[in-house]
Motif scaffolding. Structure first.
Motif, PDB file in Angstrom:
ATOM      1  N   VAL A 116       0.854  -1.184   0.000  1.00  0.00           N
ATOM      2  CA  VAL A 116       0.000   0.000   0.000  1.00  0.00           C
ATOM      3  C   VAL A 116       0.889   1.232   0.000  1.00  0.00           C
ATOM      4  N   LYS A 117       0.844   1.987  -1.074  1.00  0.00           N
ATOM      5  CA  LYS A 117       1.683   3.187  -1.179  1.00  0.00           C
ATOM      6  C   LYS A 117       0.844   4.411  -0.798  1.00  0.00           C
ATOM      7  N   THR A 118       1.382   5.241   0.077  1.00  0.00           N
ATOM      8  CA  THR A 118       0.593   6.378   0.571  1.00  0.00           C
ATOM      9  C   THR A 118       1.349   7.704   0.515  1.00  0.00           C
ATOM     10  N   LEU A 119       2.676   7.676   0.282  1.00  0.00           N
ATOM     11  CA  LEU A 119       3.428   8.932   0.236  1.00  0.00           C
ATOM     12  C   LEU A 119       3.287   9.542  -1.157  1.00  0.00           C
ATOM     13  N   GLN A 120       2.645  10.686  -1.183  1.00  0.00           N
ATOM     14  CA  GLN A 120       2.296  11.293  -2.473  1.00  0.00           C
ATOM     15  C   GLN A 120       2.999  12.640  -2.597  1.00  0.00           C
ATOM     16  N   LYS A 121       3.777  12.785  -3.687  1.00  0.00           N
ATOM     17  CA  LYS A 121       4.347  14.110  -3.950  1.00  0.00           C
ATOM     18  C   LYS A 121       3.258  14.946  -4.619  1.00  0.00           C
ATOM     19  N   VAL A 122       3.029  16.149  -4.097  1.00  0.00           N
ATOM     20  CA  VAL A 122       1.975  17.002  -4.654  1.00  0.00           C
ATOM     21  C   VAL A 122       2.597  17.813  -5.787  1.00  0.00           C
ATOM     22  N   ASP A 123       2.224  17.460  -7.028  1.00  0.00           N
ATOM     23  CA  ASP A 123       2.878  18.069  -8.192  1.00  0.00           C
ATOM     24  C   ASP A 123       2.438  19.504  -8.434  1.00  0.00           C
ATOM     25  N   ASN A 124       1.208  19.790  -8.084  1.00  0.00           N
ATOM     26  CA  ASN A 124       0.642  21.106  -8.406  1.00  0.00           C
ATOM     27  C   ASN A 124       0.011  21.695  -7.139  1.00  0.00           C
ATOM     28  N   TYR A 289      -5.740   2.834  -5.944  1.00  0.00           N
ATOM     29  CA  TYR A 289      -5.722   3.747  -7.090  1.00  0.00           C
ATOM     30  C   TYR A 289      -4.536   4.716  -7.029  1.00  0.00           C
ATOM     31  N   PHE A 290      -3.588   4.446  -6.125  1.00  0.00           N
ATOM     32  CA  PHE A 290      -2.505   5.407  -5.852  1.00  0.00           C
ATOM     33  C   PHE A 290      -1.863   5.953  -7.136  1.00  0.00           C
ATOM     34  N   ASN A 291      -1.558   5.063  -8.073  1.00  0.00           N
ATOM     35  CA  ASN A 291      -0.858   5.516  -9.289  1.00  0.00           C
ATOM     36  C   ASN A 291      -1.722   6.420 -10.167  1.00  0.00           C
ATOM     37  N   GLN A 292      -3.030   6.404  -9.917  1.00  0.00           N
ATOM     38  CA  GLN A 292      -3.926   7.269 -10.710  1.00  0.00           C
ATOM     39  C   GLN A 292      -4.271   8.572  -9.983  1.00  0.00           C
ATOM     40  N   PHE A 293      -3.705   8.776  -8.782  1.00  0.00           N
ATOM     41  CA  PHE A 293      -4.013  10.009  -8.041  1.00  0.00           C
ATOM     42  C   PHE A 293      -3.680  11.269  -8.870  1.00  0.00           C
ATOM     43  N   GLU A 297      -6.262  14.202  -9.438  1.00  0.00           N
ATOM     44  CA  GLU A 297      -5.977  15.524  -8.852  1.00  0.00           C
ATOM     45  C   GLU A 297      -6.127  16.624  -9.909  1.00  0.00           C
ATOM     46  N   LYS A 298      -5.634  16.317 -11.118  1.00  0.00           N
ATOM     47  CA  LYS A 298      -5.706  17.306 -12.205  1.00  0.00           C
ATOM     48  C   LYS A 298      -7.178  17.680 -12.486  1.00  0.00           C
ATOM     49  N   GLU A 299      -8.030  16.673 -12.572  1.00  0.00           N
ATOM     50  CA  GLU A 299      -9.443  16.945 -12.882  1.00  0.00           C
ATOM     51  C   GLU A 299     -10.133  17.646 -11.705  1.00  0.00           C
ATOM     52  N   LEU A 300      -9.785  17.232 -10.481  1.00  0.00           N
ATOM     53  CA  LEU A 300     -10.397  17.860  -9.296  1.00  0.00           C
ATOM     54  C   LEU A 300     -10.005  19.346  -9.227  1.00  0.00           C
ATOM     55  N   ILE A 301      -8.730  19.641  -9.556  1.00  0.00           N
ATOM     56  CA  ILE A 301      -8.276  21.045  -9.538  1.00  0.00           C
ATOM     57  C   ILE A 301      -9.058  21.843 -10.586  1.00  0.00           C
ATOM     58  N   GLU A 302      -9.283  21.248 -11.765  1.00  0.00           N
ATOM     59  CA  GLU A 302     -10.050  21.954 -12.811  1.00  0.00           C
ATOM     60  C   GLU A 302     -11.467  22.261 -12.326  1.00  0.00           C
ATOM     61  N   TRP A 303     -12.104  21.251 -11.711  1.00  0.00           N
ATOM     62  CA  TRP A 303     -13.476  21.456 -11.210  1.00  0.00           C
ATOM     63  C   TRP A 303     -13.486  22.518 -10.112  1.00  0.00           C
ATOM     64  N   TYR A 304     -12.452  22.481  -9.263  1.00  0.00           N
ATOM     65  CA  TYR A 304     -12.378  23.439  -8.146  1.00  0.00           C
ATOM     66  C   TYR A 304     -12.210  24.859  -8.704  1.00  0.00           C
ATOM     67  N   LYS A 305     -11.301  25.006  -9.665  1.00  0.00           N
ATOM     68  CA  LYS A 305     -11.030  26.346 -10.208  1.00  0.00           C
ATOM     69  C   LYS A 305     -12.202  26.885 -11.018  1.00  0.00           C
ATOM     70  N   SER A 306     -12.978  25.983 -11.619  1.00  0.00           N
ATOM     71  CA  SER A 306     -14.123  26.448 -12.413  1.00  0.00           C
ATOM     72  C   SER A 306     -15.360  26.667 -11.538  1.00  0.00           C
ATOM     73  N   GLY A 307     -15.243  26.367 -10.231  1.00  0.00           N
ATOM     74  CA  GLY A 307     -16.367  26.595  -9.309  1.00  0.00           C
ATOM     75  C   GLY A 307     -17.355  25.447  -9.260  1.00  0.00           C
TER      76      GLY A 307
END
Ligand SMILES: NC(=O)c1ccc[n+]([C@@H]2O[C@H](COP(=O)([O-])OP(=O)(O)OC[C@H]3O[C@@H](n4cnc5c(N)ncnc54)[C@H](OP(=O)(O)O)[C@@H]3O)[C@@H](O)[C@H]2O)c1
Length: 342
Positions: A116-124, A289-293, A297-307
């Motif tokens: 179980v991999k849990t250490l995630q580098k936050v790219d953006n 789903y770790f490798n797909q985070f 994240e990219k799609e969640l950021i888009e939804w967040y920024k678009s409101g």
């Protein structure tokens, strides 16, 4: 800061006891030095999961390893790398990982052999950083993959979410709306239902503490429930199965209502509907789903920024408030994703 504050377990929690600061000692130790291949992370925020209560019980539970008396409370945090002896993790990088309830932690980037991999580098990284434990973090990834990969909602379908005003639930509701579904949120109490309707934007709510759940299902889901996203188990799961649509999907994310009951409760009474309605019940584990985070994240950021995706974090201030934030998951006093911001 010259010392590392740590919240360490002082005694095990008793059956039914609330999580309070009495269960922990605040210790101060030297800030640790990273060894070869390691790096030092300064925690800026902590996230919470109902599972953490099980760590305090002192016994091996079905899913969780307890922590020993005197040990630092286990928990996920986000923070910045201050020192590094690892070329893959540079000073200034942001990581979300198992920091524990403390100001500083030493991490090793090597997750090679771990199942179980849990250490995630936050790219953006986004500000405030606690978003990466909230609507851009593991609660959001649970909602995203559980709903989209297991529930597979189609436009126009009816999605019902239990603990809808909770961390995962409040994001599931929003993603289901983004996907064009009719969304019914189940929560405890009038205030939470109002918050779901007015802030989160669900179509209908069911107050499971006061409403007749079955009657409400019949009213809001006349053609049955296409996707039931379950965070609680117990009676609500049972009634949802009774009202599942033909080819409906029940996504099993959590079972906060029954998880800690011993002996375990018998299974749902309306299980037979899995046959009659050709329905599917499937659980999932977000860390698979770790490798797909990064893609999520990219799609969640888009939804967040678009409101389209609103921030639902409920922010507690300071390390010392961590026990209150964890308890808030069980006493139902707060909406959204519990966070401690340092
Ligand atoms: N499968 C995975 O990989 C995965 C990942 C993350 C989380 N989870 C699980 O998903 C669930 C949701 O996690 P979360 O972090 O978002 O927690 P959460 O839903 O925010 O949990 C807190 C809420 O649970 C509800 N609750 C507490 N006791 C209850 C009871 N006896 N019956 C019904 N509802 C109760 C309360 O809401 P009300 O006031 O509305 O009752 C409370 O506000 C949890 O069960 C968690 O263990 C699973």
């Amino acid at each position: 800061m010259t010392l590392n504050r740590q919240l360490c377990l002082s005694r095990n929690i008793r059956q039914g006891e609330a999580v309070t600061s009495e269960l922990f000692d605040m210790k101060e130790t030297a800030i640790p030095e990273p060894g070869e291949g390691e790096f030092l992370v300064k925690t800026t925020a902590l996230g919470f999961s109902p599972a953490q209560r099980a760590y305090l019980m002192g016994e091996e539970s079905r899913f969780h390893t307890p922590i020993e008396i005197g040990d630092i409370m286990r928990g996920r945090g986000v923070g910045e790398i201050l020192k590094s002896n690892n070329d893959d993790y540079k000073v200034g990088d942001i990581v979300a990982c198992s920091t524990g309830w403390q100001d500083y932690s030493v991490q090793s980037g090597d997750q090679g052999d771990l199942l179980v991999k849990t250490l995630q580098k936050v790219d953006n990284p986004q500000e405030p950083l606690y978003l990466h434990l909230g609507i851009l973090g593991s609660s959001a990834f649970s909602a995203y993959f559980g709903l989209l990969d297991i529930g597979k909602p189609q436009k126009g379908e009816t999605v019902v979410v239990s603990s809808a005003a909770g961390g995962v639930g409040s994001i599931v509701c929003q993603i289901a709306k983004i996907k064009g579904c009719k969304v019914i949120g189940i929560a405890g109490g009038e205030d939470k239902c109002k918050w779901l309707e007015e802030f989160v934007g669900v179509d209908e709510t069911i107050d499971y503490k006061n409403d007749d759940i079955e009657a409400k299902f019949k009213e809001y889901c006349p053609n049955g429930i296409d996707v039931y996203f379950d965070n609680v188990g117990g009676d609500i799961l049972d009634f949802a199965l009774k009202n599942i649509a033909l080819k409906g999907r029940a996504v099993i994310c959590g079972m906060i209502a029954t998880e800690y009951q011993e002996p375990p409760l018998p299974g749902p009474r309306y299980y037979y509907n899995v046959i009659y309605k050709r329905a599917r019940i499937e659980g999932f584990f977000v860390w698979d789903y770790f490798n797909q985070f990064p893609a999520a994240e990219k799609e969640l950021i888009e939804w967040y920024k678009s409101g389209q995706l609103k921030s639902t974090e409920d922010v507690f201030k300071g390390l010392e408030s961590a026990p209150d934030a964890l308890q808030a998951m069980f006493d139902g006093t707060s909406c959204g994703i519990k966070i401690v911001d340092f």
